[in-house]
Scaffold this motif. Structure first.
Motif, PDB file in Angstrom:
ATOM      1  N   LEU A  18      15.520 -43.985  61.301  1.00 11.44           N
ATOM      2  CA  LEU A  18      16.977 -44.008  61.134  1.00 11.44           C
ATOM      3  C   LEU A  18      17.369 -44.947  59.999  1.00 11.44           C
ATOM      4  O   LEU A  18      18.218 -44.601  59.172  1.00 11.44           O
ATOM      5  N   VAL A  19      16.740 -46.118  59.933  1.00  5.20           N
ATOM      6  CA  VAL A  19      17.032 -47.061  58.846  1.00  5.20           C
ATOM      7  C   VAL A  19      16.702 -46.423  57.494  1.00  5.20           C
ATOM      8  O   VAL A  19      17.471 -46.540  56.528  1.00  5.20           O
ATOM      9  N   ALA A  20      15.562 -45.734  57.416  1.00  4.87           N
ATOM     10  CA  ALA A  20      15.161 -45.093  56.159  1.00  4.87           C
ATOM     11  C   ALA A  20      16.164 -44.015  55.746  1.00  4.87           C
ATOM     12  O   ALA A  20      16.501 -43.889  54.558  1.00  4.87           O
ATOM     13  N   ALA A  21      16.653 -43.242  56.720  1.00  6.69           N
ATOM     14  CA  ALA A  21      17.625 -42.197  56.413  1.00  6.69           C
ATOM     15  C   ALA A  21      18.932 -42.797  55.895  1.00  6.69           C
ATOM     16  O   ALA A  21      19.507 -42.321  54.911  1.00  6.69           O
ATOM     17  N   ILE A  22      19.395 -43.859  56.537  1.00  3.00           N
ATOM     18  CA  ILE A  22      20.635 -44.507  56.101  1.00  3.00           C
ATOM     19  C   ILE A  22      20.447 -45.137  54.724  1.00  3.00           C
ATOM     20  O   ILE A  22      21.322 -45.046  53.857  1.00  3.00           O
ATOM     21  N   ALA A  23      19.293 -45.775  54.509  1.00  4.49           N
ATOM     22  CA  ALA A  23      19.021 -46.409  53.211  1.00  4.49           C
ATOM     23  C   ALA A  23      19.032 -45.381  52.088  1.00  4.49           C
ATOM     24  O   ALA A  23      19.571 -45.632  51.002  1.00  4.49           O
ATOM     25  N   LEU A  24      18.443 -44.220  52.343  1.00  6.65           N
ATOM     26  CA  LEU A  24      18.416 -43.172  51.319  1.00  6.65           C
ATOM     27  C   LEU A  24      19.827 -42.689  51.005  1.00  6.65           C
ATOM     28  O   LEU A  24      20.187 -42.493  49.837  1.00  6.65           O
ATOM     29  N   LEU A  25      20.637 -42.516  52.026  1.00  9.30           N
ATOM     30  CA  LEU A  25      22.011 -42.075  51.810  1.00  9.30           C
ATOM     31  C   LEU A  25      22.818 -43.121  51.042  1.00  9.30           C
ATOM     32  O   LEU A  25      23.593 -42.792  50.144  1.00  9.30           O
ATOM     33  N   VAL A  26      22.636 -44.403  51.401  1.00  9.18           N
ATOM     34  CA  VAL A  26      23.345 -45.476  50.702  1.00  9.18           C
ATOM     35  C   VAL A  26      22.936 -45.507  49.231  1.00  9.18           C
ATOM     36  O   VAL A  26      23.776 -45.642  48.335  1.00  9.18           O
ATOM     37  N   PHE A  27      21.635 -45.388  48.980  1.00  4.49           N
ATOM     38  CA  PHE A  27      21.139 -45.370  47.601  1.00  4.49           C
ATOM     39  C   PHE A  27      21.765 -44.219  46.814  1.00  4.49           C
ATOM     40  O   PHE A  27      22.222 -44.397  45.675  1.00  4.49           O
ATOM     41  N   LEU A  28      21.792 -43.030  47.408  1.00  5.22           N
ATOM     42  CA  LEU A  28      22.345 -41.867  46.707  1.00  5.22           C
ATOM     43  C   LEU A  28      23.835 -42.033  46.444  1.00  5.22           C
ATOM     44  O   LEU A  28      24.332 -41.680  45.367  1.00  5.22           O
ATOM     45  N   ILE A  29      24.565 -42.587  47.411  1.00  4.52           N
ATOM     46  CA  ILE A  29      26.007 -42.788  47.236  1.00  4.52           C
ATOM     47  C   ILE A  29      26.273 -43.748  46.080  1.00  4.52           C
ATOM     48  O   ILE A  29      27.080 -43.472  45.181  1.00  4.52           O
ATOM     49  N   LEU A  30      25.595 -44.899  46.080  1.00  3.23           N
ATOM     50  CA  LEU A  30      25.832 -45.907  45.045  1.00  3.23           C
ATOM     51  C   LEU A  30      25.362 -45.424  43.673  1.00  3.23           C
ATOM     52  O   LEU A  30      26.005 -45.688  42.653  1.00  3.23           O
ATOM     53  N   PHE A  31      24.244 -44.706  43.661  1.00  2.00           N
ATOM     54  CA  PHE A  31      23.761 -44.155  42.398  1.00  2.00           C
ATOM     55  C   PHE A  31      24.764 -43.157  41.820  1.00  2.00           C
ATOM     56  O   PHE A  31      25.066 -43.173  40.621  1.00  2.00           O
ATOM     57  N   GLN A  32      25.288 -42.273  42.681  1.00  2.72           N
ATOM     58  CA  GLN A  32      26.276 -41.302  42.219  1.00  2.72           C
ATOM     59  C   GLN A  32      27.554 -41.999  41.752  1.00  2.72           C
ATOM     60  O   GLN A  32      28.197 -41.552  40.790  1.00  2.72           O
ATOM     61  N   GLN A  33      27.918 -43.096  42.403  1.00  2.00           N
ATOM     62  CA  GLN A  33      29.112 -43.836  41.992  1.00  2.00           C
ATOM     63  C   GLN A  33      28.927 -44.405  40.584  1.00  2.00           C
ATOM     64  O   GLN A  33      29.814 -44.274  39.725  1.00  2.00           O
ATOM     65  N   SER A  34      27.777 -45.026  40.334  1.00  4.66           N
ATOM     66  CA  SER A  34      27.506 -45.565  39.002  1.00  4.66           C
ATOM     67  C   SER A  34      27.374 -44.449  37.969  1.00  4.66           C
ATOM     68  O   SER A  34      27.802 -44.598  36.819  1.00  4.66           O
ATOM     69  N   LEU A  35      26.771 -43.338  38.387  1.00  5.57           N
ATOM     70  CA  LEU A  35      26.613 -42.213  37.471  1.00  5.57           C
ATOM     71  C   LEU A  35      27.974 -41.667  37.058  1.00  5.57           C
ATOM     72  O   LEU A  35      28.210 -41.363  35.884  1.00  5.57           O
ATOM     73  N   GLN A  36      28.888 -41.544  38.015  1.00  2.49           N
ATOM     74  CA  GLN A  36      30.235 -41.065  37.693  1.00  2.49           C
ATOM     75  C   GLN A  36      30.934 -42.002  36.714  1.00  2.49           C
ATOM     76  O   GLN A  36      31.449 -41.565  35.674  1.00  2.49           O
TER      77      GLN A  36
END
Length: 383
Positions: A18-36
């Protein structure tokens, strides 16, 4: 707290996933935010981070600098507008060029560079100039420019940019952050330098007309009032405030809408995953929860244990996700300048933690509904 940690220690794999799944989602969200933010800044940073409060396009240009042409008649209309303070001409073009470090002949690969020409003031910082420098100085005359810092092609003070064909040379005398246009290396030079650059590449073109005009309102007049005054002068003029000009550049709104949809989907996934996980866990340990209630464990203590687990799992996921995201903001991505978005980190951390806890309340309700007498019948939470 002891009960929560004890259960997590007994099921390391389950909680670890569960921690790994949440970490991956957080990483993708923040990466997409910086990418935008990096994509939009690289696309219209030159508009957003120059110092003119108002930009004036021709309507035919459809709010694209290089597509706009200001004829002498339109220029006269702008200069006669009420509430006008300072005003200047701006030209923009894209050129094939090479760059040499410090003018020492060590030439880099060929690049496509954007040159924005503005009319110089006494200190080189008149309307249309970059709002702030990070190194060097503003141009004091022709054949000098402020270059964009960072990105795939990073200029340095002292570099010489040579336009091809023709060999027209421009020296970099200053650097500024976030002044790229169309995600390409960008130079802010004098208007005459831009005009000479256009003619050096295409001698038969003659003297080019300005692409846009930049303006500042007179004292006591707001930028919005000046925009209205200029637009009232002619149907062929399209004046915009600096913020509107950046936001309404074709393609920017579509990029923002696409990313907002992605963020919405991400924001829904985390609470769904967290809430479903703890709901399933509650069903699986129904008998043990019923037994704990039967021997006198308060329902509030069991609920507190559940919420502690939620906070710890999401908190650990946030820490790991942010740790994975940070290196990308140091190295960048191709020609885009990715930055660590502190505001986005705080916003998404609070939002995801709040949504995760809220979604887990469904499981908490089942804990509160446990009847201690059911321990004698073998019934559980789902009965």
């Amino acid at each position: 707290m002891f009960l929560a940690l004890k259960e997590m220690a007994r099921a390391k794999t389950r909680f670890g996933l569960l921690v790994a799944a949440i970490a991956l989602l957080v990483f993708l969200i923040l990466f997409q935010q910086s990418l935008q933010n990096g994509l939009i800044t690289g696309f219209v940073g030159a508009i957003r981070n120059q110092n003119a409060p108002v930009l004036v396009y021709s309507v035919d240009g459809q709010r694209v600098i290089q597509g706009s042409i200001i004829t002498p008649d339109l220029e006269a209309e702008v200069r006669d507008a009420e509430g006008l303070g300072e005003v200047g001409l701006v030209g923009q073009g894209t050129f094939t060029a090479t760059s040499s470090r410090g003018g020492d002949g060590d030439t880099d690969d060929t690049i496509d560079a954007t040159i924005i020409g503005y009319e110089l003031g006494p200190d080189g910082q008149s309307l249309g100039a970059p709002a702030e420098l990070v190194d060097g100085r503003y141009p004091s005359g022709d054949l000098e420019a402020v270059g964009s810092a960072g990105g795939e092609i990073a200029f340095e003070v002292g570099d010489t940019v040579v336009l091809q064909p023709g060999g027209f040379e421009i020296e970099i005398v200053g650097l500024a952050d976030d002044i790229q246009l169309n995600v390409s290396p960008t130079l802010f030079a004098s208007y005459d330098t831009w005009s000479d650059a256009v003619q050096s590449v295409n001698p038969d073109a003659g003297e080019p007309l300005p692409n846009v005009m930049v303006a500042a309102p007179a004292e006591g007049v707001s930028a919005d009032q000046l925009v209205d005054s200029i637009n009232d002068r002619s149907l062929e003029l399209d004046a915009l405030t600096r913020a509107d000009a950046a936001a309404e550049t074709p393609g920017v709104a579509q990029v923002q809408q696409s990313f907002q949809l992605i963020f919405l989907l991400y924001g829904l996934v985390v609470p769904c995953v967290t809430g479903l996980f703890f709901l399933i866990i509650t069903f699986q340990k129904a008998n043990s929860l019923t037994l704990l209630r039967a021997i006198g464990a308060p329902a509030t203590r069991l609920v507190a244990s559940l919420l502690i687990q939620v906070v710890l799992m999401i908190g650990a996921g946030l820490v790991i996700g942010i740790a994975l995201y940070f290196p990308l903001t140091v190295t960048g991505l191709g020609g885009l300048e990715l930055r660590f978005e502190t505001g986005a980190v705080i916003f998404w951390s609070i939002l995801l933690l709040t949504l995760g806890v809220a979604s887990s309340l469904v499981a908490a309700r089942r804990v509160l509904r446990i009847d201690p007498i059911e321990a004698t019948t073998g019934a559980g939470v789902g009965a």
